[in-house]
Scaffold this active site. Structure first.
Site, short mmCIF file in Angstrom:
data_model
loop_
_atom_site.label_atom_id
_atom_site.label_comp_id
_atom_site.label_asym_id
_atom_site.label_seq_id
_atom_site.Cartn_x
_atom_site.Cartn_y
_atom_site.Cartn_z
CG ASP A 1 -1.77 1.16 1.41
OD1 ASP A 1 -2.39 1.57 0.40
OD2 ASP A 1 -1.84 1.72 2.51
CE LYS B 1 -4.70 -1.23 -2.01
NZ LYS B 1 -4.32 -0.65 -0.71
CG ASP C 1 -2.26 7.39 0.38
OD1 ASP C 1 -2.46 8.60 0.40
OD2 ASP C 1 -2.12 6.74 -0.68
CG ASN D 1 -8.77 -0.92 -0.08
OD1 ASN D 1 -9.66 -1.64 -0.56
ND2 ASN D 1 -7.91 -0.27 -0.84
NE ARG E 1 -12.53 8.95 0.85
CZ ARG E 1 -11.52 8.11 0.98
NH1 ARG E 1 -10.44 8.47 1.64
NH2 ARG E 1 -11.58 6.89 0.46
CB SER F 1 -1.92 3.46 -4.03
OG SER F 1 -2.58 4.50 -3.33
N GLY F 2 -4.97 2.58 -3.22
CA GLY F 2 -6.33 3.04 -3.42
C GLY F 2 -6.38 4.53 -3.62
CG ASP G 1 -2.43 2.03 6.57
OD1 ASP G 1 -2.54 1.84 5.34
OD2 ASP G 1 -2.83 3.06 7.13
#
Length: 293
Positions: free
Chosen positions: A83, A217, A85, A243, A128, A172-173, A240
């Site tokens: 991941d 992922k 972020d 997701n 978002r 990454s999301g 972390d």
């Protein structure tokens, strides 16, 4: 046989080592041997027994000591997937980008709930991104320059594994506008992320192409494993948030890094105290073998 690796944030003392031996005994494990102290803060204990029970007992040690329990076989991994972020970088990019639109608090609350697994990831992401409609795309580069910082140990982890012949993938999301420069700076071979919609120098509030979510992922992990001809046991995943859970569960070794509770519970290893170089110690790679550039 299994390996219990103790990684102290600063130095591993004799009391921690004695506590580990006692904990393994209480888990009905049979200690076969243990290594010499590595870099003054790491110890490997080789044992036979139930790894789940051993981890549960060992994690009670505390004292800024991270614990990893894994099979001795396939300890050195040949594929790293991570991941971005709050894992490879110190921030959530969408929250920082929202700050330039004056709505950080509003978006950060949604981000936190999504990471905790309280909201559907895709719905939360699209909601978002919609709030960023009209924000100038120049804010992306400004955010990269002013806010995005590499997590401690990230470059050393990725470059050391790559030097050893491992495949390295950032998934990454978040967004490609951040993932591409981050991947290049840290040393990842490839990256996957979401594409922000743009038009005439502003964000449209939408996303282009398929969403990189938890399912995607896992697909990236499986495809990379298949393409490299690697058994899943030779892969390591780190993340972390909620997701990341399916990816952590699918990989040979899933590592939750300073993670949300659900991710930490789902992973094979939870790193709470150390930086990302802990993942090298877990693989039996001491500091004299690390690569930074």
């Amino acid at each position: 046989m299994f390996i219990a690796t103790l990684i102290a944030k600063e130095s591993l003392n004799e009391r921690d080592i004695q506590s580990a031996n006692i904990s393994l005994g209480r888990a009905d494990a049979t200690i076969i041997r243990q290594s010499e102290l590595i870099d003054g803060r790491v110890l490997d204990i080789f044992f036979d027994g139930d790894p789940v029970a051993a981890r549960a007992r060992l994690e009670l040690i505390g004292n800024d000591v991270d614990i990893a329990v894994q099979p001795e076989a396939n300890r050195l991994k040949k594929l790293l997937i991570s991941d971005m972020d709050s894992t490879m970088i110190t921030v959530e990019c969408i929250d920082e980008l929202a700050d330039y639109a004056g709505i950080k608090a509003q978006i950060a609350e949604i981000t936190e709930r999504a990471m905790q697994g309280e909201l559907d990831f895709e719905d939360a992401l699209r909601g978002r991104v919609a709030l960023l409609r009209g924000l100038g795309t120049s804010a992306i580069q400004q955010c990269l320059d002013e806010r995005v910082r590499t997590m401690s140990g990230a470059e050393t982890l990725v470059r050391t594994m790559a030097q050893g012949g491992a495949e390295t993938i950032l998934v990454s999301g978040g967004f490609t506008k951040f993932a591409k420069p981050v991947a290049q700076a840290i040393g990842f071979r490839s990256f996957h992320a979401n594409i922000l919609g743009e038009d005439a120098g502003v964000l449209t509030g939408g996303l282009d192409g398929p969403i990189v979510d938890s399912t995607r992922k896992v697909e990236v992990l499986q495809a990379a494993s298949d393409a490299s001809g690697l058994p899943m046991e030779q892969t390591i995943a780190v993340g972390d948030g909620a997701n990341d859970i399916p990816m952590l569960e699918r990989a040979g070794l899933g590592v939750a890094y300073h993670a949300k509770p659900k991710a930490a519970q789902a992973a094979d290893v939870a790193i709470r105290y150390n930086d990302l170089t802990a993942l090298l110690y877990i693989q039996g790679i001491a500091a004299d073998q690390w690569v930074s550039r």
